[in-house]
Design a protein around this motif. Structure first.
Motif, PDB file in Angstrom:
ATOM      1  N   LYS A   1      -4.137  20.673 -12.346  1.00 25.29           N
ATOM      2  CA  LYS A   1      -3.541  21.965 -12.010  1.00 25.29           C
ATOM      3  C   LYS A   1      -2.833  21.915 -10.665  1.00 25.29           C
ATOM      4  CE  LYS A   1      -6.699  24.869 -14.695  1.00 25.29           C
ATOM      5  NZ  LYS A   1      -7.732  25.937 -14.649  1.00 25.29           N
ATOM      6  N   VAL A   2      -3.424  21.177  -9.723  1.00 32.96           N
ATOM      7  CA  VAL A   2      -2.818  21.068  -8.395  1.00 32.96           C
ATOM      8  C   VAL A   2      -1.619  20.138  -8.421  1.00 32.96           C
ATOM      9  CG1 VAL A   2      -3.192  20.352  -5.993  1.00 32.96           C
ATOM     10  CG2 VAL A   2      -5.007  21.554  -7.233  1.00 32.96           C
ATOM     11  N   ASP A   3      -1.816  18.921  -8.930  1.00 29.75           N
ATOM     12  CA  ASP A   3      -0.786  17.885  -8.833  1.00 29.75           C
ATOM     13  C   ASP A   3       0.336  18.048  -9.847  1.00 29.75           C
ATOM     14  OD1 ASP A   3      -2.266  16.842  -6.793  1.00 29.75           O
ATOM     15  OD2 ASP A   3      -2.874  15.017  -7.840  1.00 29.75           O
ATOM     16  N   LEU A   4       0.022  18.562 -11.041  1.00 32.20           N
ATOM     17  CA  LEU A   4       1.029  18.654 -12.096  1.00 32.20           C
ATOM     18  C   LEU A   4       1.615  20.048 -12.244  1.00 32.20           C
ATOM     19  CD1 LEU A   4      -0.639  16.483 -14.895  1.00 32.20           C
ATOM     20  CD2 LEU A   4       0.948  15.762 -13.102  1.00 32.20           C
TER      21      LEU A   4
ATOM     22  N   PRO B   1     -12.591   9.922 -11.459  1.00 34.45           N
ATOM     23  CA  PRO B   1     -11.932  11.064 -12.081  1.00 34.45           C
ATOM     24  C   PRO B   1     -10.529  11.350 -11.542  1.00 34.45           C
ATOM     25  CG  PRO B   1     -13.606  11.811 -10.518  1.00 34.45           C
ATOM     26  CD  PRO B   1     -13.750  10.329 -10.635  1.00 34.45           C
ATOM     27  N   HIS B   2      -9.613  11.533 -12.464  1.00 34.72           N
ATOM     28  CA  HIS B   2      -8.224  11.860 -12.152  1.00 34.72           C
ATOM     29  C   HIS B   2      -7.536  12.190 -13.461  1.00 34.72           C
ATOM     30  CE1 HIS B   2      -4.089  11.349 -10.532  1.00 34.72           C
ATOM     31  NE2 HIS B   2      -4.665  11.679  -9.393  1.00 34.72           N
ATOM     32  N   TRP B   3      -6.391  12.880 -13.368  1.00 32.34           N
ATOM     33  CA  TRP B   3      -5.653  13.226 -14.582  1.00 32.34           C
ATOM     34  C   TRP B   3      -4.855  12.057 -15.136  1.00 32.34           C
ATOM     35  CZ3 TRP B   3      -0.665  12.139 -13.493  1.00 32.34           C
ATOM     36  CH2 TRP B   3      -0.228  12.274 -12.162  1.00 32.34           C
ATOM     37  N   ALA B   4      -4.523  11.073 -14.302  1.00 32.92           N
ATOM     38  CA  ALA B   4      -3.593  10.017 -14.718  1.00 32.92           C
ATOM     39  C   ALA B   4      -4.090   9.190 -15.900  1.00 32.92           C
ATOM     40  CB  ALA B   4      -3.260   9.115 -13.531  1.00 32.92           C
ATOM     41  N   PRO B   5      -5.373   8.771 -15.955  1.00 34.96           N
ATOM     42  CA  PRO B   5      -5.802   7.963 -17.113  1.00 34.96           C
ATOM     43  C   PRO B   5      -5.677   8.700 -18.440  1.00 34.96           C
ATOM     44  CG  PRO B   5      -7.380   7.781 -15.309  1.00 34.96           C
ATOM     45  CD  PRO B   5      -6.442   8.894 -14.938  1.00 34.96           C
ATOM     46  N   THR B   6      -5.624  10.037 -18.398  1.00 33.13           N
ATOM     47  CA  THR B   6      -5.445  10.821 -19.619  1.00 33.13           C
ATOM     48  C   THR B   6      -3.971  10.998 -19.955  1.00 33.13           C
ATOM     49  OG1 THR B   6      -7.496  12.034 -19.196  1.00 33.13           O
ATOM     50  CG2 THR B   6      -5.920  13.035 -20.711  1.00 33.13           C
ATOM     51  N   LYS B   7      -3.155  11.195 -18.933  1.00 32.36           N
ATOM     52  CA  LYS B   7      -1.732  11.455 -19.167  1.00 32.36           C
ATOM     53  C   LYS B   7      -0.976  10.203 -19.584  1.00 32.36           C
ATOM     54  CE  LYS B   7       2.498  13.158 -16.991  1.00 32.36           C
ATOM     55  NZ  LYS B   7       3.147  13.735 -15.806  1.00 32.36           N
ATOM     56  N   TYR B   8      -1.307   9.067 -18.997  1.00 33.05           N
ATOM     57  CA  TYR B   8      -0.550   7.840 -19.234  1.00 33.05           C
ATOM     58  C   TYR B   8      -1.335   6.877 -20.117  1.00 33.05           C
ATOM     59  CZ  TYR B   8       1.971   9.594 -15.129  1.00 33.05           C
ATOM     60  OH  TYR B   8       2.666  10.378 -14.244  1.00 33.05           O
ATOM     61  N   GLU B   9      -0.615   6.207 -21.003  1.00 38.07           N
ATOM     62  CA  GLU B   9      -1.238   5.202 -21.867  1.00 38.07           C
ATOM     63  C   GLU B   9      -1.195   3.853 -21.166  1.00 38.07           C
ATOM     64  OE1 GLU B   9      -0.735   3.221 -26.318  1.00 38.07           O
ATOM     65  OE2 GLU B   9       0.390   5.034 -25.784  1.00 38.07           O
ATOM     66  N   GLY B  10      -2.342   3.239 -21.002  1.00 32.80           N
ATOM     67  CA  GLY B  10      -2.404   1.957 -20.322  1.00 32.80           C
ATOM     68  C   GLY B  10      -3.826   1.451 -20.270  1.00 32.80           C
ATOM     69  N   SER B  11      -4.039   0.392 -19.488  1.00 33.35           N
ATOM     70  CA  SER B  11      -5.364  -0.237 -19.429  1.00 33.35           C
ATOM     71  C   SER B  11      -5.639  -0.746 -18.031  1.00 33.35           C
ATOM     72  CB  SER B  11      -5.447  -1.414 -20.407  1.00 33.35           C
ATOM     73  OG  SER B  11      -5.214  -1.000 -21.733  1.00 33.35           O
TER      74      SER B  11
ATOM     75  N   HIS C   1       0.829  -1.206   0.000  1.00 34.93           N
ATOM     76  CA  HIS C   1       0.000   0.000   0.000  1.00 34.93           C
ATOM     77  C   HIS C   1       0.867   1.262   0.000  1.00 34.93           C
ATOM     78  CE1 HIS C   1      -3.871  -1.988   0.594  1.00 34.93           C
ATOM     79  NE2 HIS C   1      -3.230  -2.839   1.367  1.00 34.93           N
ATOM     80  N   ALA C   2       0.555   2.161  -0.921  1.00 34.07           N
ATOM     81  CA  ALA C   2       1.209   3.474  -0.912  1.00 34.07           C
ATOM     82  C   ALA C   2       0.771   4.242   0.327  1.00 34.07           C
ATOM     83  CB  ALA C   2       0.842   4.248  -2.164  1.00 34.07           C
ATOM     84  N   GLY C   3       1.663   5.062   0.840  1.00 39.84           N
ATOM     85  CA  GLY C   3       1.331   5.807   2.047  1.00 39.84           C
ATOM     86  C   GLY C   3       0.355   6.936   1.806  1.00 39.84           C
ATOM     87  N   THR C   4       0.444   7.553   0.621  1.00 47.13           N
ATOM     88  CA  THR C   4      -0.410   8.689   0.293  1.00 47.13           C
ATOM     89  C   THR C   4      -0.779   8.639  -1.186  1.00 47.13           C
ATOM     90  OG1 THR C   4       1.432  10.148  -0.314  1.00 47.13           O
ATOM     91  CG2 THR C   4       0.745  10.137   2.016  1.00 47.13           C
ATOM     92  N   ASP C   5      -1.774   9.432  -1.540  1.00 48.93           N
ATOM     93  CA  ASP C   5      -2.154   9.595  -2.935  1.00 48.93           C
ATOM     94  C   ASP C   5      -0.970  10.111  -3.752  1.00 48.93           C
ATOM     95  OD1 ASP C   5      -4.312   9.861  -5.019  1.00 48.93           O
ATOM     96  OD2 ASP C   5      -3.772  11.977  -4.867  1.00 48.93           O
ATOM     97  N   ALA C   6      -0.257  11.088  -3.224  1.00 51.36           N
ATOM     98  CA  ALA C   6       0.889  11.663  -3.932  1.00 51.36           C
ATOM     99  C   ALA C   6       1.974  10.619  -4.164  1.00 51.36           C
ATOM    100  CB  ALA C   6       1.448  12.843  -3.153  1.00 51.36           C
ATOM    101  N   ALA C   7       2.225   9.774  -3.172  1.00 45.30           N
ATOM    102  CA  ALA C   7       3.252   8.741  -3.307  1.00 45.30           C
ATOM    103  C   ALA C   7       2.868   7.727  -4.376  1.00 45.30           C
ATOM    104  CB  ALA C   7       3.465   8.044  -1.972  1.00 45.30           C
ATOM    105  N   LEU C   8       1.587   7.404  -4.457  1.00 41.00           N
ATOM    106  CA  LEU C   8       1.103   6.453  -5.454  1.00 41.00           C
ATOM    107  C   LEU C   8       1.434   6.932  -6.860  1.00 41.00           C
ATOM    108  CD1 LEU C   8      -0.780   3.849  -5.768  1.00 41.00           C
ATOM    109  CD2 LEU C   8      -2.651   5.480  -6.122  1.00 41.00           C
ATOM    110  N   PHE C   9       1.136   8.202  -7.147  1.00 43.55           N
ATOM    111  CA  PHE C   9       1.319   8.701  -8.505  1.00 43.55           C
ATOM    112  C   PHE C   9       2.757   9.135  -8.777  1.00 43.55           C
ATOM    113  CE2 PHE C   9      -3.244   8.861  -7.888  1.00 43.55           C
ATOM    114  CZ  PHE C   9      -3.641   8.156  -9.019  1.00 43.55           C
ATOM    115  N   ALA C  10       3.495   9.443  -7.735  1.00 43.24           N
ATOM    116  CA  ALA C  10       4.923   9.702  -7.929  1.00 43.24           C
ATOM    117  C   ALA C  10       5.622   8.423  -8.379  1.00 43.24           C
ATOM    118  CB  ALA C  10       5.541  10.218  -6.642  1.00 43.24           C
ATOM    119  N   GLU C  11       5.210   7.292  -7.812  1.00 45.96           N
ATOM    120  CA  GLU C  11       5.824   6.029  -8.209  1.00 45.96           C
ATOM    121  C   GLU C  11       5.416   5.650  -9.634  1.00 45.96           C
ATOM    122  OE1 GLU C  11       6.941   1.677  -6.414  1.00 45.96           O
ATOM    123  OE2 GLU C  11       6.177   3.280  -5.130  1.00 45.96           O
TER     124      GLU C  11
END
Length: 313
Positions: A285-288, A206-216, A178-188
């Motif tokens: 806007k906040v995270d990136l 909803p989140h920016w990650a599914p748009t920024k990264y290519e995956g499934s 388990h990641a410790g925080t939301d930020a740690a999850l997406f930093a990894e």
């Protein structure tokens, strides 16, 4: 004349302020809960700032996602703006069954939460997105700490989600970390993606990650409520949670006393709605971009007054 104008302006401001506050039913603080992911905090601040515009006294209270229901039942906490169908339905249903917590309706957002992998992992595990293929390739996702088991990077423990139970029920050769925080999850995720390193992790929308990264998203056996509640249902007849996560609305809930004590605020909370796309752009806007949550919310308020003003009128 300048002195007279200043005094008159001060009196006018005081009259306007008292008129605004006269319209609210109580100046006791309405306590809105915040959690440990950016989107939820943004949405909660939007709701809180709108209620402030209506003259209500607002207090933001950091609370555990699931444990907050204890405070909502007693009235020590008042409003939770995001209960995800994917992870919070059981806790929400238990709380509303007591009569002390009410479901205030859908937020406009639709929740997706599931295991996710970058598209480059299909080169080493060509059977993806099928979960059985993922399990056959578990060693490709191993780390020195988990080998020979693959590593699944889950969200913070407080998010729930039954990932540990799912791994056991499906007999998967994975260890849940388990990641410790939301930020740690997406930093990894960012680090792995840049290096094309192996990773499978909890991703949500909803989140920016599914748009920024290519995956499934990984395709698990189809979710059913019985799969979660009845071990005999599903591919493992002796274990529950042997299926994927549910999808569905993100709900708003409140202490049942809110509608009696602050009926105008209760109506505004019920009227609140926002889309996945809008939330994803605000979180980005906040995270990136490093914009503060306060500034992002203020910008949204200025651009969307025609929308939020209807919630309080």
């Amino acid at each position: 004349m300048k002195s007279t104008y200043t005094i008159s302006a001060a009196i006018l401001a005081a009259v306007c302020a008292s008129s605004a506050y006269a319209e609210v039913e109580s100046l006791d603080p309405i306590k809105l809960t915040t959690h440990d992911w950016t989107g939820q905090i943004v949405n909660t601040f939007i709701m809180g700032e709108v209620l402030k515009k209506a003259g209500y006294n607002i207090e933001y209270v950091q609370a555990d996602y699931i444990a907050q229901f204890a405070g909502l039942k007693t009235g020590d906490l008042h409003v939770a703006m995001e209960i995800w169908e994917t992870t919070g339905r059981e806790a929400m249903d238990e709380a509303t069954a007591t009569g002390n917590v009410v479901n205030v309706g859908e937020s406009g957002m639709m929740a997706v939460e599931e295991w996710w992998y970058p598209s480059y992992m299909e080169e080493v595990c060509p059977g993806l997105p099928n979960w059985e293929a993922l399990n056959d390739c578990a060693q490709e996702f191993a780390t020195p700490e988990t080998a020979p088991l693959g590593r699944y990077l889950g969200g913070p423990v407080t998010w729930g989600g039954f990932d540990d139970e799912r791994v056991e029920a499906l007999g998967m050769d994975f260890e849940v970390v388990h990641a410790g925080t939301d930020a740690a999850l997406f930093a990894e995720l960012e680090s792995a993606y840049q290096r094309k390193a192996p990773i499978v992790l909890w991703l949500y929308d909803p989140h920016w990650a599914p748009t920024k990264y290519e995956g499934s998203f990984v395709e698990f056996p189809a979710y059913s409520s019985e799969c979660y509640s009845d071990p005999s249902v599903g591919i493992n007849p002796s274990a529950a949670y042997d299926c994927g996560k549910p999808t569905g609305p993100i709900w708003k809930v409140a202490w049942s006393g809110v509608a009696d004590k602050w009926p105008g605020a209760a109506a505004a909370i019920e009227a609140f709605t926002i889309s996945n796309a809008d939330v994803g752009s605000l979180v980005a806007k906040v995270d990136l971009e490093g914009v503060s949550i306060e500034d992002v919310v203020a910008e949204w308020m200025a651009a969307n007054e025609a929308t939020w003003s209807t919630w309080i009128n």
